[in-house]
Design an enzyme around this catalytic site. Structure first.
Site, PDB file in Angstrom:
ATOM      1  N   THR A   1    -109.329  30.088 -19.807  1.00 53.82           N
ATOM      2  CA  THR A   1    -110.752  30.469 -19.910  1.00 53.82           C
ATOM      3  C   THR A   1    -111.588  29.426 -20.641  1.00 53.82           C
ATOM      4  O   THR A   1    -112.822  29.448 -20.551  1.00 53.82           O
ATOM      5  CB  THR A   1    -110.902  31.813 -20.659  1.00 53.82           C
TER       6      THR A   1
ATOM      7  N   CYS B   1    -110.552  32.173 -29.875  1.00 58.30           N
ATOM      8  CA  CYS B   1    -110.755  33.504 -30.444  1.00 58.30           C
ATOM      9  C   CYS B   1    -110.137  33.603 -31.830  1.00 58.30           C
ATOM     10  O   CYS B   1    -109.314  32.788 -32.231  1.00 58.30           O
ATOM     11  CB  CYS B   1    -110.091  34.572 -29.565  1.00 58.30           C
TER      12      CYS B   1
ATOM     13  N   CYS C   1    -108.998  39.449 -31.718  1.00 57.66           N
ATOM     14  CA  CYS C   1    -109.929  39.621 -30.597  1.00 57.66           C
ATOM     15  C   CYS C   1    -109.570  40.866 -29.777  1.00 57.66           C
ATOM     16  O   CYS C   1    -108.396  41.073 -29.431  1.00 57.66           O
ATOM     17  CB  CYS C   1    -109.889  38.384 -29.695  1.00 57.66           C
TER      18      CYS C   1
ATOM     19  N   ARG D   1    -114.875  26.690 -26.379  1.00 60.24           N
ATOM     20  CA  ARG D   1    -116.094  27.293 -26.900  1.00 60.24           C
ATOM     21  C   ARG D   1    -115.767  28.662 -27.510  1.00 60.24           C
ATOM     22  O   ARG D   1    -114.758  29.274 -27.182  1.00 60.24           O
ATOM     23  CB  ARG D   1    -117.150  27.428 -25.808  1.00 60.24           C
TER      24      ARG D   1
ATOM     25  N   CYS E   1    -115.540  32.509 -28.432  1.00 62.25           N
ATOM     26  CA  CYS E   1    -115.523  33.782 -27.696  1.00 62.25           C
ATOM     27  C   CYS E   1    -116.767  34.597 -28.059  1.00 62.25           C
ATOM     28  O   CYS E   1    -117.147  34.680 -29.234  1.00 62.25           O
ATOM     29  CB  CYS E   1    -114.262  34.554 -28.072  1.00 62.25           C
TER      30      CYS E   1
ATOM     31  N   CYS F   1    -115.395  38.292 -29.951  1.00 60.90           N
ATOM     32  CA  CYS F   1    -114.866  38.389 -31.324  1.00 60.90           C
ATOM     33  C   CYS F   1    -115.541  37.440 -32.301  1.00 60.90           C
ATOM     34  O   CYS F   1    -115.284  37.506 -33.502  1.00 60.90           O
ATOM     35  CB  CYS F   1    -113.361  38.157 -31.332  1.00 60.90           C
TER      36      CYS F   1
ATOM     37  N   ASP G   1    -106.497  39.007 -74.337  1.00 57.14           N
ATOM     38  CA  ASP G   1    -107.646  39.884 -74.135  1.00 57.14           C
ATOM     39  C   ASP G   1    -107.316  41.304 -74.594  1.00 57.14           C
ATOM     40  O   ASP G   1    -106.233  41.835 -74.300  1.00 57.14           O
ATOM     41  CB  ASP G   1    -108.028  39.907 -72.650  1.00 57.14           C
TER      42      ASP G   1
END
Length: 491
Positions: A33, A37, A41, A66, A68, A71, A442
């Protein structure tokens, strides 16, 4: 140290189980694709043979993938590795997140770290699959997306506010990474999301679950300096001193994110402001890893099980917190707030806050260096400690920023008069963000240890070795056993 993306088999299992805990640890690119992601996702996981794993969004982008649209991997929580570690790559990543490359370039980044540009580029490229410029570009793209989708700021102004040198570069980068033009992104966002109004930017800050907000917000509220911080209408609010101007932020804990509203005098500060708010709330921590280790101690296990996901409250301004830590030496929380409020009224820069009661920025070290020591209502020895600290901060001899070397910073603090182990470790915990900072002397820690049947003094330090490298988180669990305002959010 191996990065998670190098273990292909484990990455595949993580993607198939949609494990949100690993969002930000690595990114999954899909060959068929052309998108990348986050591990969680919601779409059907691709076949393992079509998966490729990258250690950063920038590396996936450089490889031609590139983001998604489902997601939004560029909006994942940051890798917890950059908070857990103090080596060169971790310090570099913290400074890139703070916007140093956009403001000062890679050469400025190198100067801050004390290494050559070539050394930094080689180490960062080897671990993250992308150099400092590519990582800063990925951050600019995410900042642009936030401004495009949540504001009505003209797109030409968005380009420069996000740090791009030209509108053309902005358009090309957004189209390449998100596969949509800036105009298309805005139209799509306006169909399904509310836009910011009244000068405010409305954002959501993601985190890895679980998150226990009680001690995190409770601590910030209980120690809030009037005029600089306040709790109003269910939100922690404070003023921010930023590289190009100032801002006001409202942070409100929600079940699945932290609501963040920002009002900035200069939009170029957006990425830095977001980064500092995430750092303040320790949102990039891996709470499961922390809690699993602390729960191995049978005396701590019930505390971890009762309220898992405690974070370490930090600061948006390391120098400010160091000054406040010295003001708080040997006095009550209320007295420390009063002393800090006097400094703010006398030396802080006024700001407008029409929606609340914030009045000033906390004065910077340069301004505080001009104050008259005799005007400080505190014992002479502590006055000397404070003025010496301020002088070291103002003169640049002491560096407490997110890119600091933790070991060197401790050595520098040790060399200042009047700074004992309690103050130094408190600064290491809150200003430097060292997850292993520990304050066995402390009072709250000592009382909690006694109540739980833990040993005291040197024996406690020895016992706590099993909690490393998460002793700062163990302190949060120990403090939570006491009846103190820092442990709860006012209702």
């Amino acid at each position: 140290m191996h990065s998670p993306h190098e273990d292909t088999e484990r990455c595949v299992r993580t993607v198939q189980s949609k494990d949100a805990r690993f969002d930000g640890w690595f990114f999954t690119a899909v060959l068929t694709t052309g998108i990348y992601c986050r591990p969680s996702c919601p779409v059907v996981p691709p076949k393992p043979k079509n998966m490729r794993f990258y250690p950063s969004a920038a590396a996936a982008q450089q490889a031609g993938f590139r983001a998604c649209k489902r997601c939004r991997p560029d909006a994942s929580p940051g890798s917890p590795m950059w908070n857990e570690r103090a080596d060169l790559v971790a310090r570099t990543m913290r400074l890139i997140a703070d916007g140093v490359v956009d403001r000062d370039g890679v050469s400025g980044l190198a100067r801050r770290l004390g290494y050559s540009v070539r050394q930094i580029q080689r180490q960062v490229q080897a671990e993250l699959g992308a150099g400092p410029l590519a990582l800063a570009r990925a951050q600019r793209a995410q900042t642009a997306r936030v401004l495009i989708e949540t504001t009505a700021v003209p797109l030409g102004e968005v380009a420069f506010a996000a740090g791009f040198a030209s509108v053309r570069t902005f358009n090309e980068t957004v189209r390449e990474i998100f596969h949509r033009t800036p105009t298309e992104l805005r139209l799509r966002a306006n169909r399904g999301q509310r836009s910011s109004g009244g000068g405010w930017l409305n954002l959501r800050l993601p985190f890895r679950a679980p998150l226990c907000p009680d001690n995190l917000f409770g601590h910030l509220i209980a120690t809030a300096v009037p005029g600089v911080e306040e709790w109003r209408d269910g939100a922690y609010r404070r003023t921010l001193r930023l590289p190009h101007g100032h801002g006001v932020v409202e942070l409100r804990p929600m079940p699945e994110h932290v609501d963040c509203r920002l009002r900035l005098s200069d939009l170029r500060d957006l990425a830095t402001a977001i980064s500092r708010c995430r750092w303040l709330l320790d949102l990039d921590a891996d709470p499961v890893a922390v809690d699993d280790q602390l729960a191995d101690d049978p005396l701590l296990a019930p505390l971890v099980r009762k309220h898992p996901g405690r974070r370490v409250p930090r600061t948006v301004d390391p120098a400010e917190f160091a000054v406040r830590a010295v003001l708080g030496q040997q006095v009550s929380t209320a007295a420390a707030r009063t002393l800090a409020a006097r400094l703010v009224l006398a030396h802080g820069e006024p700001v407008e806050d029409p929606d609340g009661g914030l009045t000033h920025l906390f004065p910077d070290a340069g301004t505080l260096a001009t104050l008259d020591p005799e005007a400080l209502a505190m014992p002479r020895t502590r006055r000397t400690t404070l003025t010496t600290l301020i002088g070291a901060l103002a003169g640049g001899e002491l560096e407490l920023g997110v890119g600091s070397d933790w070991v060197r910073a401790r050595e520098q603090l040790t060399g200042l008069p009047g700074l004992g182990p309690w103050t130094i470790e408190t600064i290491a915990m809150r200003s430097l963000g060292d997850p292993d900072a520990f304050i066995p002397t402390d009072l709250g820690v000592k009382r909690a240890a006694e109540g739980l049947g833990l040993p005291g003094n040197a024996a406690l330090v020895k016992h706590a070795r099993a909690w490393q490298p998460w002793r700062a988180y163990a302190v949060q669990y120990l403090w939570a056993t006491g009846d103190h305002p820092i442990n709860s959010i006012p209702h």
